[in-house]
Design a protein around this motif. Structure first.
Motif: not given
Ligand code: IPD
Ligand code: CA
Length: 278
Positions: A163-167, A182-188, A193-195, A271-272
């Motif tokens: 909740d606090d992290a910038v990923v 592969k990353v749907t759960s991570l995004i949800l 999220i950044r790139h 977690k990731t």
């Protein structure tokens, strides 16, 4: 900061010298950025080489040659080249410009990456530098000594909640369909999220505590892009693994690609990993 001398070689000084010479060498390229950039053929990493990539690579190689160094160059642009009498004593893995697309679009997020190792394998990298060129920020590390931002010691963040992290998440691929699953759960499960578009620098942002994790599961990033940044992250207290949470054990080669999760601390890493586990 003191990087160790390797066979009486002062890598700290040499990497710093490379940085200055890259900055000088790429300056003329900015005058023509508004014009369409010529492609100089396919680089060893499989992308079209631009004049700025070649200018940065030449600056690095010339700087090392001026020091009378023997080394094997492993570059995303020129590939593998033996230089000097004893090229197997030292391997210099280079991404002359990471984030070329940003650079040619005038986006101020690109870097140069140089990793030095005793063997052409990720595990043998002992010194590295990633230079944030538009902001003149130099990230360096030396195995066992630490990671530094412009000479000041850096450390990763202690944030453990998504909740606090910038990923950071790299989804830059034509094969987005496969990568998205592969990353749907991570995004949800992640709020921020950044790139930004230069993965070497994005891993250094995790090392510097600016972001908390960076995930690239496309199987597309080259070891030349991330070899230096991984050492910088680990020396700053971070963790890097493959998607199965195993150690990355890969060759340093422009053709070698990988997927990875880079994290600031064990909590955020677990977690990731649990959200992307194949
Ligand atoms: C690129 C950047 C970008 C990533 C691409 C890489 P390059 O490096 O790291 O963030 O999405 O896959 O190719 O090509 O500019 O060295
Ligand atoms: Ca590049």
């Amino acid at each position: 900061m003191d990087l160790p001398m390797n066979n009486q070689i002062d890598w700290q000084e040499i990497l710093h010298e490379c940085k200055s010479n890259i900055q000088t060498a790429i300056k003329p390229c900015f005058k023509t950025l508004k014009e369409s950039q010529s492609n100089l053929g396919m680089g060893a990493g499989g992308d079209q080489m631009k004049p700025v990539d070649l200018a940065a690579e030449t600056a690095i190689v010339e700087t090392l040659k001026e020091q009378d160094l023997s080394f094997t160059l492993i570059s995303e642009e020129s590939g593998i080249k033996m230089i000097g009498d004893q090229p197997k004593e030292c391997y210099v893995t280079v991404d002359p410009i990471d984030g070329t697309t940003n650079l040619v679009h005038g986006l101020p997020f690109y870097a140069s990456s140089i990793a030095v190792s005793g063997k052409p394998e990720l595990a043998y990298v002992f010194a590295g530098m990633v230079v944030d060129l538009p902001h003149n920020v130099e990230y360096t590390a030396c195995k066992g000594i630490g990671a530094f931002r412009n000479g000041e010691k850096i450390h990763t963040s202690e944030i453990g909640s998504l909740d606090d992290a910038v990923v950071g998440l790299d989804m830059n691929t034509y094969r987005a369909k496969a990568a998205i699953s592969k990353v749907t759960s991570l995004i949800l499960n992640t709020k921020h999220i950044r790139h930004f578009g230069a993965n070497a620098l994005e891993v250094c942002y995790v090392a510097d505590g600016l972001t908390d994790a960076f995930v690239d599961l496309r199987g597309k990033i080259r070891t030349t892009d991330v070899a230096a940044a991984f050492l910088i992250l680990k020396e700053a207290g971070g963790i890097v693994s493959n998607p199965n949470d195993e150690q990355l054990n890969v060759k340093l080669d422009p053709a070698q690609k990988l997927s990875f999760i880079a994290s600031a601390n064990l909590q955020i890493h677990k977690k990731t990993v649990s959200l992307v586990m194949p």
